[in-house]
Write a protein that holds these residues in place. Sequence first.
Motif, PDB file in Angstrom:
ATOM      1  N   LEU A  72       0.818  -1.213   0.000  1.00  0.00           N
ATOM      2  CA  LEU A  72       0.000   0.000   0.000  1.00  0.00           C
ATOM      3  C   LEU A  72       0.851   1.263   0.000  1.00  0.00           C
ATOM      4  CD1 LEU A  72      -2.720  -1.157   2.559  1.00  0.00           C
ATOM      5  CD2 LEU A  72      -2.976  -0.971   0.077  1.00  0.00           C
ATOM      6  N   THR A  79       0.653  -1.886   6.955  1.00  0.00           N
ATOM      7  CA  THR A  79      -0.597  -1.125   7.000  1.00  0.00           C
ATOM      8  C   THR A  79      -0.484   0.123   7.867  1.00  0.00           C
ATOM      9  OG1 THR A  79      -1.404  -2.521   8.822  1.00  0.00           O
ATOM     10  CG2 THR A  79      -2.043  -3.149   6.579  1.00  0.00           C
ATOM     11  N   PHE A  83      -2.189   5.037   5.364  1.00  0.00           N
ATOM     12  CA  PHE A  83      -3.376   5.838   5.048  1.00  0.00           C
ATOM     13  C   PHE A  83      -3.054   7.323   4.970  1.00  0.00           C
ATOM     14  CE2 PHE A  83      -7.271   8.087   6.608  1.00  0.00           C
ATOM     15  CZ  PHE A  83      -8.021   7.909   5.467  1.00  0.00           C
ATOM     16  N   LEU A  99      -6.473   4.782  -1.348  1.00  0.00           N
ATOM     17  CA  LEU A  99      -6.516   3.530  -0.601  1.00  0.00           C
ATOM     18  C   LEU A  99      -7.425   2.510  -1.266  1.00  0.00           C
ATOM     19  CD1 LEU A  99      -5.936   1.703   1.786  1.00  0.00           C
ATOM     20  CD2 LEU A  99      -7.634   2.976   3.119  1.00  0.00           C
ATOM     21  N   ALA A 135     -10.844  -0.951   3.604  1.00  0.00           N
ATOM     22  CA  ALA A 135     -10.378   0.429   3.700  1.00  0.00           C
ATOM     23  C   ALA A 135     -10.545   0.968   5.122  1.00  0.00           C
ATOM     24  CB  ALA A 135     -11.124   1.309   2.707  1.00  0.00           C
TER      25      ALA A 135
END
Length: 269
Positions: A72, A79, A83, A99, A135
């Motif tokens: 990501l 993780t 974000f 995302l 998400a």
Amino acid sequence: MTVHKLAAAAAALGLIAATTVAIAQKTSTEAIEEYREMLQDGNPADLYEMKGEELWKKARGPKNASLEKCDLGLGAGVTKGVFVQLPRYFADTNQVQDLESRLVTCMSTLQGIDPKEVINGQWGKGERANATALATWVAAQSKGMQFHLPQSQPQERIAYEMGKRAFFQSGGSHDFSCATCHGEEGKRIRLQDLPNLTRNPGDGIGFAAWPAYRVSNGQMWTMQHRLNDCYRQQRFPEPTYGSAITIALGVYMGVNAQGAKSAVPTIKR
């Protein structure tokens, strides 16, 4: 009615009157914030987080694989902190992705799930619902962290400029733009204060508040869903899930939110 019942009724009326006076003394903004705080302890977003974590670790799809190798932006399987750095450029797709669109890429490449199941799906159903849960869980891993979207790649800078133009573009039957509601200080619609998204609106506000659980319709909304509804209110056609324009708007708002702390998943009216 007995004397005791009359006394009880009078006491109840007195309590209602006192509560009404107390509420009237508060601003509408304070009342809304208090309402949100009361709901936060039982935020149904927790259930979506749990589902998202389960989906991340579960072997699924034609390839019978989990998403634990999904990159990501900070490496395979990482993780925490991703974000607050999304949307960003990914070399493997040669695209700027947020995302949700990045999760769709991982679902496709790692699990063999057809992206059309999400892109052409319906909110709250099937693989699109799974993408929402994923998400929510991933975003929650960065709660309390500050936004610092990268702008080192030319594609990221282009996306910012594209998002800025889209933010101020007026159209539709009402000649609205994103800036109509979110382009200056002190605006409000009904009892809702509208943050100025052309700059950092503060911790947990605007871009830093989604995904969020919407009490009014009992759904979990991601930024893709939020933007979809904004376009609906502007009387524009519904944008395609994960389209370049929605991602560009995310870049514009995310870069403007530099330094704001993520509060997701939050709860909204």
